[in-house]
Design an enzyme around this catalytic site. Structure first.
Site, PDB file in Angstrom:
ATOM      1  N   LYS A  43      11.783  12.463   7.301  1.00  0.00           N
ATOM      2  CA  LYS A  43      11.232  11.177   6.856  1.00  0.00           C
ATOM      3  C   LYS A  43       9.719  11.305   6.643  1.00  0.00           C
ATOM      4  CE  LYS A  43      11.311   9.762  11.648  1.00  0.00           C
ATOM      5  NZ  LYS A  43      11.011   8.638  12.492  1.00  0.00           N
ATOM      6  N   ARG A 141      14.837  -0.365  20.591  1.00  0.00           N
ATOM      7  CA  ARG A 141      14.483  -0.496  19.171  1.00  0.00           C
ATOM      8  C   ARG A 141      15.807  -0.667  18.426  1.00  0.00           C
ATOM      9  NH1 ARG A 141      10.947   4.255  16.277  1.00  0.00           N
ATOM     10  NH2 ARG A 141      12.921   5.337  16.523  1.00  0.00           N
ATOM     11  N   TYR A 271     -23.535   7.008   9.462  1.00  0.00           N
ATOM     12  CA  TYR A 271     -23.509   5.551   9.642  1.00  0.00           C
ATOM     13  C   TYR A 271     -23.607   5.153  11.105  1.00  0.00           C
ATOM     14  CZ  TYR A 271     -21.685   5.008   4.851  1.00  0.00           C
ATOM     15  OH  TYR A 271     -21.515   5.021   3.506  1.00  0.00           O
ATOM     16  N   MET A 319     -16.143   8.116   4.558  1.00  0.00           N
ATOM     17  CA  MET A 319     -14.971   8.099   3.677  1.00  0.00           C
ATOM     18  C   MET A 319     -14.720   9.463   3.016  1.00  0.00           C
ATOM     19  SD  MET A 319     -14.068   5.661   0.418  1.00  0.00           S
ATOM     20  CE  MET A 319     -14.002   4.136   1.284  1.00  0.00           C
TER      21      MET A 319
HETATM   22  C1  LIG Z   1      15.555   8.406  15.481  1.00  0.00           C
HETATM   23  C2  LIG Z   1      14.719   9.652  15.447  1.00  0.00           C
HETATM   24  N1  LIG Z   1      15.278  10.828  15.708  1.00  0.00           N
HETATM   25  C3  LIG Z   1      14.584  11.980  15.696  1.00  0.00           C
HETATM   26  C4  LIG Z   1      13.242  11.996  15.415  1.00  0.00           C
HETATM   27  C5  LIG Z   1      12.498  13.315  15.410  1.00  0.00           C
HETATM   28  O1  LIG Z   1      11.619  13.372  16.486  1.00  0.00           O
HETATM   29  P1  LIG Z   1      10.669  14.641  16.699  1.00  0.00           P
HETATM   30  O2  LIG Z   1       9.714  14.654  15.550  1.00  0.00           O
HETATM   31  O3  LIG Z   1       9.983  14.348  17.991  1.00  0.00           O
HETATM   32  O4  LIG Z   1      11.533  15.829  16.723  1.00  0.00           O
HETATM   33  C6  LIG Z   1      12.592  10.786  15.162  1.00  0.00           C
HETATM   34  C7  LIG Z   1      11.147  10.791  14.905  1.00  0.00           C
HETATM   35  O5  LIG Z   1      10.422   9.852  14.906  1.00  0.00           O
HETATM   36  C8  LIG Z   1      13.344   9.582  15.168  1.00  0.00           C
HETATM   37  O6  LIG Z   1      12.774   8.397  14.929  1.00  0.00           O
END
Ligand SMILES: Cc1ncc(COP(=O)(O)O)c(C=O)c1O
Length: 383
Positions: A43, A141, A271, A319
């Site tokens: 992701k 969650r 700054y 920046m």
């Molecule tokens: C549901 C879920 N599984 C697995 C992972 C992977 O985690 P990691 O990057 O710590 O291996 C994530 C990462 O945010 C996640 O949200």
């Protein structure tokens, strides 16, 4: 006259070592029981490394399933070809349900409402929708609360247009709280036991992310792991047992010196005048700032490498520029390469160190490297 961007020199860039990525995948696999399937978490543009390049290399290395956050990411991944199983980790918006069939995706299901909606989407498309049942064992969650999992499992089993492909949970503190992680595991396994007709051997059964892997018990119904950070060669925490796996960093972050100049003692830098020089100082102004992903929180704290020597950041990161002290490094000149994260002449700044100096974590650092930063891909051939 416009300048073709491909002929411009690099000012601030990330190097992605795809050969190291593939070696990491193979090493992680080799350290796990042979039946364990590999869910590659790609992701957020593969944690900022670039989805297409990373996923193609992980496919080549034998990943079994790809996990992304949303339909947009899944559609981009699907461009690489049909057939690769893709799991959406985030909930869908109602208008997105129809894309599950269009792009052949698996959805994460946490509620009776989602079961109803996705079953309707399957009916409308005339095909079954693949789902993974998520069980909340303490993350608070996504997922159905573990005590209510049997009812949700029953409604999935009864939905004519849903196909259960997996069941999973997510740990809240696998890197910090072994006792709570063990409790989450027990809650998950107990919930599975209470689901009549659930056949773990026919499903993806997964809980462990990078940090979770090191808490994995021997014999168990778990048959898949979800690996994000570790495949990029980054340990989930400093004393991780996974250090034995000896993965290599995939990502490095580099910039160049734009200007070198002398400032007198007593003058201030950048700054807000947060830094007063206590000696006559040679500064180097770097061609990268927070618009590239060098966090402002690194002001007066981070270090960079120039000629293999550590140079502290002076004053606030701005920046487009960051200022460092090069008084003790001879012959620094405009154009010299600067390492923000990575190795140079035997010295190294890890992403963990860089992140700590900006009050953040490697996951966030990787996601914060901006679009302005070209990703340069290296393969084993050095191309
Ligand atoms: C549901 C879920 N599984 C697995 C992972 C992977 O985690 P990691 O990057 O710590 O291996 C994530 C990462 O945010 C996640 O949200």
């Amino acid at each position: 006259m416009s300048v073709p961007t491909h002929s411009l020199p690099l000012r601030c860039w990330a190097e992605i070592d795809l050969a190291a990525l593939e070696r990491n995948l193979r090493l992680i696999r080799a350290s796990l029981p042979a039946h364990m399937r590999y869910v590659a978490v790609v992701k957020a543009d593969a944690y900022g490394h670039g989805l297409h390049h990373v996923a193609a290399r992980l496919m080549h290395g034998g990943a079994d399933l790809f996990a992304v956050a949303n339909v947009g990411e899944a559609a981009a991944l699907r461009e690489l070809g049909p057939g690769w199983p893709i799991l959406l980790l985030s909930p869908l918006l109602p208008e997105e349900d129809r894309f599950l069939a269009d792009y052949d995706l698996s959805a994460t299901v946490s509620s009776a409402d989602e079961v109803q909606r996705l079953d309707a989407a399957g009916r409308a498309a005339g095909r079954k929708i693949s789902v993974h049942l998520k069980i909340d064992t303490g993350m608070g969650r996504l997922g159905v609360w573990h005590e209510e999992a049997p009812q949700l499992h029953a409604s999935i089993a009864a939905a004519p247009y849903l196909q259960l492909a997996g069941v999973f949970t997510h740990f809240a503190s696998p890197d910090e709280d072994a006792a709570f992680t063990a409790q989450q595991r027990q809650r998950f396994l107990a919930a599975l036991d209470r689901c009549p007709g659930l056949r773990p051997a026919e499903l993806f059964v997964h809980a462990d992310n990078s940090a979770g892997i090191e808490t994995m018990p021997g014999a168990s119904p778990f048959n898949a792991v979800r690996v994000g950070l570790l495949q990029f060669g980054i340990l989930p925490h400093q004393h991780s047992l996974l250090a034995q796996v000896q993965t290599e960093p995939v990502f490095s972050f580099r910039t160049r010196v734009g200007l070198v100049k002398r400032l007198p003692a007593g003058s201030t830098v950048s700054y807000g005048r947060t830094r007063t020089l206590t000696r006559p100082t040679t500064i180097a102004v770097l061609c990268g700032g927070y618009a590239d992903g060098i966090p402002r929180a690194a002001s007066n704290r981070a270090q960079v490498l120039i000629h293999g020597r550590r140079c502290p950041v002076l004053g606030r990161v701005t920046m487009d520029q960051t200022i460092v002290d090069v008084t003790d490094v001879p012959a620094v000149a405009c154009g010299d390469e600067v390492v923000l994260v990575g190795r140079q002449d035997g010295a190294e700044i890890t992403i963990t160190e860089f992140s700590r100096n900006a009050d953040t974590i490697p996951w966030e650092t990787l996601c914060s490297v901006t679009k302005r930063v070209p990703r340069i891909y290296r393969t084993s051939l050095g191309v």
